[in-house]
Design a protein around this motif. Structure first.
Motif, mmCIF file in Angstrom:
data_model
loop_
_atom_site.group_PDB
_atom_site.id
_atom_site.type_symbol
_atom_site.label_atom_id
_atom_site.label_comp_id
_atom_site.label_asym_id
_atom_site.label_seq_id
_atom_site.Cartn_x
_atom_site.Cartn_y
_atom_site.Cartn_z
ATOM 1 N N TYR A 49 16.435 12.238 7.071
ATOM 2 C CA TYR A 49 15.424 12.436 8.106
ATOM 3 C C TYR A 49 14.535 11.203 8.140
ATOM 4 N N ARG A 50 13.803 11.061 9.240
ATOM 5 C CA ARG A 50 12.919 9.916 9.438
ATOM 6 C C ARG A 50 11.662 10.079 8.596
ATOM 7 N N ALA A 51 11.354 9.096 7.780
ATOM 8 C CA ALA A 51 10.138 9.103 6.967
ATOM 9 C C ALA A 51 9.081 8.226 7.633
ATOM 10 N N HIS A 52 7.845 8.493 7.288
ATOM 11 C CA HIS A 52 6.761 7.639 7.785
ATOM 12 C C HIS A 52 6.833 6.286 7.085
ATOM 13 N N ALA A 53 6.618 5.213 7.848
ATOM 14 C CA ALA A 53 6.592 3.867 7.259
ATOM 15 C C ALA A 53 5.739 2.953 8.112
ATOM 16 N N HIS A 54 4.906 2.166 7.466
ATOM 17 C CA HIS A 54 4.163 1.115 8.140
ATOM 18 C C HIS A 54 3.832 0.041 7.113
ATOM 19 N N THR A 55 3.434 -1.108 7.574
ATOM 20 C CA THR A 55 3.165 -2.242 6.690
ATOM 21 C C THR A 55 1.685 -2.602 6.753
ATOM 22 N N GLU A 56 1.111 -2.909 5.595
ATOM 23 C CA GLU A 56 -0.283 -3.326 5.504
ATOM 24 C C GLU A 56 -0.354 -4.679 4.800
ATOM 25 N N ALA A 97 -5.506 -16.885 -3.010
ATOM 26 C CA ALA A 97 -4.043 -16.828 -2.935
ATOM 27 C C ALA A 97 -3.636 -16.348 -1.548
ATOM 28 N N ASP A 98 -2.332 -16.415 -1.276
ATOM 29 C CA ASP A 98 -1.822 -15.972 0.016
ATOM 30 C C ASP A 98 -1.881 -14.450 0.117
ATOM 31 N N PRO A 99 -2.022 -13.925 1.324
ATOM 32 C CA PRO A 99 -1.986 -12.471 1.511
ATOM 33 C C PRO A 99 -0.626 -11.908 1.076
ATOM 34 N N GLU A 100 -0.639 -10.633 0.710
ATOM 35 C CA GLU A 100 0.596 -9.959 0.319
ATOM 36 C C GLU A 100 0.826 -8.769 1.242
ATOM 37 N N GLN A 101 2.095 -8.558 1.573
ATOM 38 C CA GLN A 101 2.473 -7.437 2.421
ATOM 39 C C GLN A 101 2.908 -6.262 1.541
ATOM 40 N N VAL A 102 2.564 -5.063 1.949
ATOM 41 C CA VAL A 102 3.010 -3.864 1.257
ATOM 42 C C VAL A 102 3.465 -2.857 2.304
ATOM 43 N N GLU A 103 4.652 -2.326 2.104
ATOM 44 C CA GLU A 103 5.166 -1.300 3.007
ATOM 45 C C GLU A 103 4.766 0.064 2.469
ATOM 46 N N VAL A 104 4.114 0.833 3.305
ATOM 47 C CA VAL A 104 3.655 2.172 2.944
ATOM 48 C C VAL A 104 4.652 3.174 3.511
ATOM 49 N N ILE A 105 5.305 3.910 2.633
ATOM 50 C CA ILE A 105 6.327 4.873 3.020
ATOM 51 C C ILE A 105 5.926 6.244 2.500
ATOM 52 N N GLU A 106 6.110 7.269 3.305
ATOM 53 C CA GLU A 106 5.810 8.629 2.862
ATOM 54 C C GLU A 106 6.950 9.560 3.264
#
Length: 958
Positions: free
Chosen positions: A291-298, A305-314
């Motif tokens: 099934y489709r889970a929630h996902a977005h990137t912050e 230092a350089d910014p870091e990306q994190v994918e938020v999945i639920e």
């Protein structure tokens, strides 16, 4: 009107709604700088608490706000990225918003008022705190839901769910049968104590409640001593900065409560199977398929230092907190993968989600907090705690009537036992929570013949709810100490707080006693330690010798082939499979150190091997002692608190005063938890100490590791450290006359986006002050009773209150039973217009308790009924209606004492005149007991009255 003293106990009648809040408050401080707040009502008081906390703890509040949002790295740098990544992936802020949206409207308004108060005080507080300039940071805005986020971020790791990762690694590397090998009956990292003595065990005959919560000690401290007073309640306690009210440790004057961590397991980890979809989304495998889970990137901003990306999945289980890019796994081999934005997946290639109650239910239990402030009995506390959620706590409570409570409070979901032990498969429905069901929470009677209840994180009341608990030593020792006496006082409790017996030393010392083939130096060490009293006292060099021996044994165990799979190069701490945030739970050497007692007892190694290992350690420690004699334990065992920024105290401040050396160890009642095998320093210990006295609240005691202020260099930043280090306690001051008034604060913020609060606060500009905020014509402390303030009656503002009092049957002699509210207002408006007549509200500790009126007899109709003498001064008294429990014996006598003292404070007043209704035998008898001389009966149009007179001479004041 006639004096009526039928009631021995007053009740508190809510005399105004939230819409009549004045918006202002009074701030007092005691000699330790502890804030005592007094406001018109609960909403104004919540704003006051937020405002005062912002003045004292601005940097701490800003730190907590960033920790909620996952933005700490923006000013603290790369070392904060791990935390920021976790709270974003765990969706802490989003959960806080959800929980806020489900609050009862009145609780939401109360929490919002606190956040508004924080916002009003932050700018001034930030000017005082040098950390803002050091970090190049300006204070940010608190949202109404921010306090819930602070609570959640503070306690999200409290139940220790990362321990399940450790057990998984142990099972995988050493075998399933070794999964719980390192349970000490709990890793010795929890050390909170609490105990309750019923009246049968105390000198006063009333209960005592005492203890000390053990947490990682932070500077500023995690607990804030505070007093919150308004007409509805007057509570002293230990608040959490950033949280309104007093959640864990409080004393209302009628009932007191305290908690320890129940060690319950209520958070689960699920092994998830995820895959990337062609459109860049994420799917999860559940019991019914993909099934489709929630996902977005912050994006995490990182200072320097350089910014870091994190994918938020639920997923349907909860937020994914471990794992990398779902597109990198086998499940998505036919889908274009993307560069991993986070750490690699778990060791077996899986992802791990976290399921925790507030995320599932949208309830954090904040509706309990205002109910606790209003509690007057143990039953009130018990009822309030039925709605408690997180963390799951063991609770003790007692009230002035002698009732007691010992129960567990919190939300524990119903699910298989395997969920408590380890990571379980997400797609298997057998491991799902039973929707809407919670485990029944245990409770126990306290009123037995022993008269003692203890809570110390042990496997006791909460045993059905957890897996690992603290060893039983602290609980047993506390019971042993308390059972030795039946005449305990509040001052005696420090001896329990500071007890240093280390019962967990027995297995190691027993092996040392039988260790074979020791050389002369090792024999001397053995003999010395076997004579040692096993107390980890600060001035003891034998305590240091024992600690050295323990450390060497831990290191030898870590090097033993039996543990090879989890030590050295194979230590799970070194694994990149898990976020670095969880490494403290995965490190083998601390686990061995905390589990040493059981590892030296159970069958990990044959008995002969254990003897040989201890013998080798004794030889090594003895040889080292010959070269470097051991220092006293207190020189090595020093506090190492957590600080968001390096210490900014002024130059020249003694480092020992900042990081004192103290007694104790992790299994002592004085649980100052070093990490055996790693360091003698300790970061975990008593984050506060308290003693709640139910006989006299002013005999209560408390202390914190540093001070009331979080501002480096201020007088009260670390002034309690010497107290705390030696186990002493400061008095809880409840007499307003002994406090130092600061400049009163009048709030000005208009929360336009929060209509409920706007409606509550807005009338403040035009409506008069509530009684608690009015200037007093007289203020007096009555020992064992409280502080009584006489404030002028405001006819318009007090009409509803007075109408409720004078129209009750018990006030029949007052002669106004059939009056309307408007008639009552008109009468007291007329009294207020007369220069010879005055009406006052008597406030006991801020709560309306009686109506007191004075008059000059020659300007009153009574003057036509007897020969008025120069210096005569008339009074009337009406005691407030009785509501609820918690009566104080001699209530009316105490008030009369204050009223008479007020009258005779004017030298022109020579004789007090009263005229109770002749039928009011109780009032007349009371006057005689107070020293009044009875006069004749007189006839007035509304009644037949009996005159009575009290002279200065009768009181020895002539």
């Amino acid at each position: 009107m006639t004096a009526d003293v039928d009631s021995e106990r007053p009740g508190e009648r809510p005399d105004r709604g939230a819409g009549e809040a004045s918006g202002g408050y009074e701030l007092f401080r005691d000699d330790w700088g502890i804030p005592h707040l007094r406001a018109a009502d609960a909403l104004a008081l919540a704003r006051a608490q937020g405002h005062a906390t912002a003045l004292d703890r601005a940097w701490q509040l800003e730190t907590e706000r960033h920790r909620v949002l996952g933005t700490s790295a923006s000013h603290l740098g790369a070392e904060a990225v791990d935390w920021d990544r976790f709270v974003r992936r765990a969706r802490i802020a989003d959960t806080a918003r959800r929980c806020f949206d489900r609050l009862a409207p009145e609780t939401a308004a109360w929490v919002t008022a606190y956040a508004d108060g924080v916002n009003e005080g932050l700018a001034e507080g930030a000017e005082r705190a040098p950390e803002f300039a050091a970090a190049g940071l300006a204070p940010g805005r608190w949202e109404p839901w921010t306090p819930l986020g602070v609570w959640l971020s503070t306690h999200i790791l409290f139940a220790g769910f990362p321990t399940k990762l450790w057990r998984e690694e142990v099972a995988r590397r050493l075998g399933e049968d070794r999964m719980t090998l390192f349970a000490t009956d709990g890793p010795g990292t929890a050390g909170s104590n609490g105990w309750l003595l019923t009246g049968a065990r105390t000198a006063t005959g009333a209960p005592l409640l005492a203890g000390d919560p053990h947490r990682f000690i932070e500077d500023p401290g995690v607990y804030q001593q505070i007093r919150l007073a308004c007409p509805e309640f007057d509570v002293v306690g230990l608040a959490v900065p950033g949280i309104p009210g007093i959640a864990h440790f409080g004393h209302t004057g009628h009932v007191a409560w305290a908690i320890t961590n129940a060690m319950a397991d209520y958070q689960d980890l699920y092994r998830e199977r995820l895959r990337r979809t062609p459109d860049g989304g994420v799917e999860a495998l559940g019991p019914d398929g993909w099934y489709r889970a929630h996902a977005h990137t912050e994006t995490i901003e990182v200072a320097g230092a350089d910014p870091e990306q994190v994918e938020v999945i639920e997923t349907d289980r909860g937020p994914v907190i471990i794992g990398g890019d779902p597109g990198a796994g086998d499940e998505a081999a036919d889908v274009a993968g993307s560069e991993a934005a986070d750490v690699a997946p778990a060791a077996d290639g899986a992802f791990v989600s976290l399921r925790y109650p507030p995320r599932v239910t949208g309830d954090l239990g904040f509706d309990v907090l205002p109910a606790l402030l209003r509690a007057r009995t143990v039953a009130d506390v018990d009822t309030a705690l039925d709605r408690w959620v997180e963390p799951v706590n063991v609770v003790l409570a007692a009230d002035t009537a002698g009732s007691a409570l010992h129960r567990v409070a919190g939300h524990v979901p119903v699910r298989p036992y395997a969920n408590r032990l380890r990571v379980v498969p997400a797609e298997d429905p057998a491991y799902a929570w039973r929707e809407g069901e919670t485990v029944p929470l245990p409770r126990s009677e306290v009123d037995g013949p022993a008269g003692i209840a203890v809570m110390a994180n042990e496997r006791g009341l909460a045993a059905p709810l957890g897996v690992e608990f603290s060893p039983p030593h602290r609980a047993r020792r506390i019971r042993e100490l308390l059972g030795a006496d039946t005449d305990w006082t509040s001052d005696d409790q420090a001896a329990v707080h500071t007890d240093t017996l280390l019962a967990s030393s027995r297995p190691l010392l027993s092996l040392l006693a039988w260790a074979p083939g020791l050389g002369p130096a090792a024999e001397r060490l053995r003999d010395r330690l076997l004579r040692w009293d096993r107390h980890m006292d600060a001035d003891s060099t034998d305590a240091t010798r024992y600690a050295r021996l323990r450390t060497d044994v831990v290191h030898r165990l870590a090097a033993h082939p039996a543990l090879k799979g989890i030590t050295g190069a194979d230590d799970p701490w070194r694994s990149t499979a898990y976020p670095a945030l969880f490494r403290p739970w995965l490190a083998a050497v601390p686990r061995i150190g905390y589990a040493l007692e059981s590892l030296l007892t159970v069958g990990l190694l044959p008995y002969e091997d254990r003897l040989a290992l201890v013998a080798a350690s004794a030889e090594a420690v003895a040889a080292a002692a010959d070269e470097t004699p051991p220092a006293p334990w207190g020189e090595l065992h020093r506090l190492s608190p957590w600080q968001a920024l390096p210490d900014l105290a002024p130059d020249g401040v003694d480092a020992q005063a900042i990081r004192p050396g103290v007694a104790g160890d992790h299994d002592c009642v004085l649980s100052t938890s070093s990490v055996p095998g790693v360091t003698d320093l300790f970061a975990r210990g008593p984050a506060a100490r308290y003693v709640w006295d139910l006989a006299r609240r002013e005999d209560s005691r408390w202390a914190v590791p540093f001070g009331a202020s979080g501002v480096p260099g201020s007088a009260h930043h670390r002034d309690q450290t010497p107290l705390w280090a030696r186990g002493a306690l400061a008095p809880v001051v409840t007499d307003w006359n002994l406090l130092h008034r600061t400049t009163p604060h009048r709030t000005s913020h208009r929360p336009e986006e929060t209509p409920a609060v706007t409606a509550a606060i807005e009338p403040a500009a035009t409506e008069p002050l509530a009684p608690a905020l009015r200037p007093a014509v007289h203020e007096q402390k009555v020992e064992g009773f409280g502080t009584v303030r006489l404030v002028p009656v405001d006819p318009a503002a007090d009409a509803e209150l007075l109408h409720g009092w004078v129209t009750e049957e018990r006030a029949r002699f007052w002669g106004m039973a059939d009056h309307t509210r408007e008639q009552v207002r008109e009468i007291y408006g007329f009294v207020d217009s007369l220069p010879t007549h005055h009406a006052y509200l008597a406030l006991r500790d801020g709560v309306p308790a009686a109506l007191f009126q004075t008059y000059e007899p020659d300007a009153d109709p009574v003057g036509e009924c007897y020969d008025v003498r120069p210096g005569d001064f008339g009074v009337h008294l009406l005691i407030a209606p009785a509501e609820g429990e918690g009566a104080v014996k001699g209530y009316t006598d105490a008030l009369l004492t204050v009223f008479i003292a007020y009258v005779f404070s004017d030298p022109a007043h020579v004789r007090v005149v009263v005229e109770p209704d002749a039928r009011n035998e109780k009032a007349i008898a009371r006057m005689v007991r107070m020293g009044f001389e009875l006069g004749p009966e007189i006839r007035k149009p509304e009644k037949t009255a009996r005159l009575a007179f009290l002279t200065r001479a009768a009181l020895g004041l002539a």
